[in-house]
Design a protein around this motif. Structure first.
Motif, short mmCIF file in Angstrom:
data_model
loop_
_atom_site.label_atom_id
_atom_site.label_comp_id
_atom_site.label_asym_id
_atom_site.label_seq_id
_atom_site.Cartn_x
_atom_site.Cartn_y
_atom_site.Cartn_z
N GLU A 167 0.80 -1.23 0.00
CA GLU A 167 0.00 0.00 0.00
C GLU A 167 0.84 1.28 0.00
O GLU A 167 0.34 2.35 -0.32
N ALA A 168 2.09 1.17 0.40
CA ALA A 168 2.91 2.36 0.63
C ALA A 168 3.24 3.12 -0.64
O ALA A 168 3.54 2.52 -1.67
N PRO A 169 3.21 4.47 -0.57
CA PRO A 169 3.71 5.27 -1.69
C PRO A 169 5.20 4.98 -1.88
O PRO A 169 5.90 4.64 -0.92
N ASP A 170 5.68 5.11 -3.10
CA ASP A 170 7.09 4.78 -3.40
C ASP A 170 8.08 5.51 -2.50
O ASP A 170 9.10 4.96 -2.11
N HIS A 171 7.78 6.77 -2.17
CA HIS A 171 8.77 7.54 -1.40
C HIS A 171 8.80 7.13 0.08
O HIS A 171 9.62 7.63 0.84
N TYR A 172 7.94 6.18 0.50
CA TYR A 172 8.01 5.61 1.85
C TYR A 172 8.84 4.33 1.86
O TYR A 172 9.10 3.77 2.93
N LEU A 173 9.20 3.85 0.69
CA LEU A 173 9.94 2.59 0.58
C LEU A 173 11.42 2.83 0.34
O LEU A 173 11.80 3.75 -0.41
N ASP A 174 12.25 2.00 0.96
CA ASP A 174 13.67 2.08 0.69
C ASP A 174 13.90 1.71 -0.77
O ASP A 174 13.40 0.68 -1.24
N PRO A 175 14.63 2.55 -1.53
CA PRO A 175 14.77 2.30 -2.98
C PRO A 175 15.55 1.04 -3.35
O PRO A 175 15.38 0.51 -4.44
N LEU A 176 16.37 0.54 -2.43
CA LEU A 176 17.13 -0.68 -2.74
C LEU A 176 16.44 -1.95 -2.24
O LEU A 176 16.45 -2.97 -2.92
N LEU A 177 15.82 -1.87 -1.07
CA LEU A 177 15.20 -3.06 -0.48
C LEU A 177 13.70 -3.15 -0.73
O LEU A 177 13.09 -4.18 -0.47
N ALA A 178 13.09 -2.05 -1.17
CA ALA A 178 11.63 -1.97 -1.39
C ALA A 178 10.86 -2.30 -0.11
O ALA A 178 9.77 -2.84 -0.16
N SER A 179 11.44 -1.98 1.05
CA SER A 179 10.77 -2.21 2.33
C SER A 179 10.37 -0.85 2.92
O SER A 179 11.00 0.17 2.64
N PRO A 226 14.09 7.08 7.94
CA PRO A 226 14.68 7.54 6.68
C PRO A 226 15.79 8.57 6.89
O PRO A 226 15.71 9.42 7.79
N VAL A 227 16.81 8.47 6.08
CA VAL A 227 17.89 9.46 6.07
C VAL A 227 18.20 9.85 4.63
O VAL A 227 18.01 9.07 3.71
N ARG A 228 18.67 11.09 4.47
CA ARG A 228 19.03 11.58 3.13
C ARG A 228 20.51 11.36 2.91
O ARG A 228 21.34 11.61 3.80
N LEU A 229 20.87 10.89 1.70
CA LEU A 229 22.26 10.73 1.31
C LEU A 229 22.66 12.03 0.61
O LEU A 229 22.19 12.30 -0.51
N PRO A 230 23.48 12.86 1.24
CA PRO A 230 23.77 14.18 0.65
C PRO A 230 24.53 14.10 -0.67
O PRO A 230 24.48 15.03 -1.47
N ILE A 258 21.39 1.61 4.69
CA ILE A 258 22.57 2.32 4.17
C ILE A 258 23.78 2.09 5.08
O ILE A 258 24.91 1.98 4.61
N LYS A 259 23.54 1.94 6.38
CA LYS A 259 24.67 1.66 7.27
C LYS A 259 25.28 0.30 6.94
O LYS A 259 26.51 0.15 6.93
N GLY A 260 24.43 -0.68 6.69
CA GLY A 260 24.93 -2.00 6.30
C GLY A 260 25.73 -1.93 5.01
O GLY A 260 26.78 -2.56 4.88
N GLN A 261 25.23 -1.15 4.05
CA GLN A 261 25.90 -0.98 2.76
C GLN A 261 27.28 -0.32 2.96
O GLN A 261 28.27 -0.75 2.37
N LEU A 262 27.32 0.72 3.81
CA LEU A 262 28.57 1.46 4.00
C LEU A 262 29.63 0.66 4.75
O LEU A 262 30.82 0.97 4.64
N LEU A 263 29.21 -0.36 5.49
CA LEU A 263 30.20 -1.20 6.17
C LEU A 263 31.09 -1.93 5.18
O LEU A 263 32.28 -2.12 5.41
N SER A 264 30.50 -2.34 4.06
CA SER A 264 31.29 -3.09 3.07
C SER A 264 31.84 -2.19 1.95
O SER A 264 32.82 -2.54 1.31
#
Length: 198
Positions: free
Chosen positions: A119-131, A136-140, A151-157
């Motif tokens: 049901e969620a609008p697209d901008h409520y979903l994480d763009p990579l996980l679709a969850s 939410p945080v902005r990537l500057p 994104i924290k998990g992504q940045l670890l690797s």
């Protein structure tokens, strides 16, 4: 057991010897819940605020998912005992109620989560996980919005923005409190809809 159905029969031989006081123990245990499950309210840098928020969300989710020791009825009974025995002041009881409400909101079954994500609008979903995002945080570096834990998990690797490969670190992430509140309010409304259909 401190607030469960058998709490009145909880006894230990020679309670003084073992410093066993169930009321004090209940009061201290609920203080730990509040300390770990609610923000301190102190001014702090954005990166520290993100860390605190993420830790709180993880703790609340862990408590809510522990069916052996969590239920709203247990929290209600604990609040009753604490209030009746004057073990907590009004402010502490209010904060414990706030924590209990957070846990109640976090206890969502997988079918409800699937309903929310459909049901969620697209901008409520994480763009990579679709969850559905909860923090939410902005990537500057690319102006995209992601779920903090993702994104924290992504940045670890790989310490780069996944959208444009620009260098990126956790302390650069920008919290979006208004969007977070908007998603939480939408989620609450939709969950009420979902529950009404069940």
């Amino acid at each position: 057991q401190l607030a469960g159905p058998k709490c009145s029969s909880l006894k230990v031989q020679d309670m003084q010897k073992y410093s066993f006081n169930p009321r004090v123990l209940l009061s201290e245990l609920t203080s730990v819940y509040v300390h770990l499950g609610l923000p301190t309210g102190k001014q702090q840098p954005a990166a520290a605020l993100i860390e605190e928020t993420e830790a709180i969300d993880r703790f609340v989710m862990a408590v809510a998912e522990d069916d052996r020791s969590y239920s709203q009825a247990l929290f209600d009974k604990a609040l009753y005992i604490l209030e009746q025995r004057s073990l907590k002041n009004a402010q502490s009881l209010t904060r414990l109620r706030e924590f209990a409400l957070k846990c109640q909101g976090a206890k969502v079954d997988s079918r409800a989560m699937l309903f929310l994500e459909n049901e969620a609008p697209d901008h409520y979903l994480d763009p990579l996980l679709a969850s559905l995002m909860t923090n939410p945080v902005r990537l500057p570096t690319s102006d995209n919005v992601m779920e903090l834990s993702a994104i924290k998990g992504q940045l670890l690797s790989d310490p780069r923005d996944p959208f444009n490969r620009a260098p990126l670190s956790v302390d650069m992430l920008e919290p979006l409190p208004e969007l977070k509140r908007e998603i939480a309010e939408w989620r609450e409304r939709k969950l009420a809809e979902y529950q009404a259909q069940q």
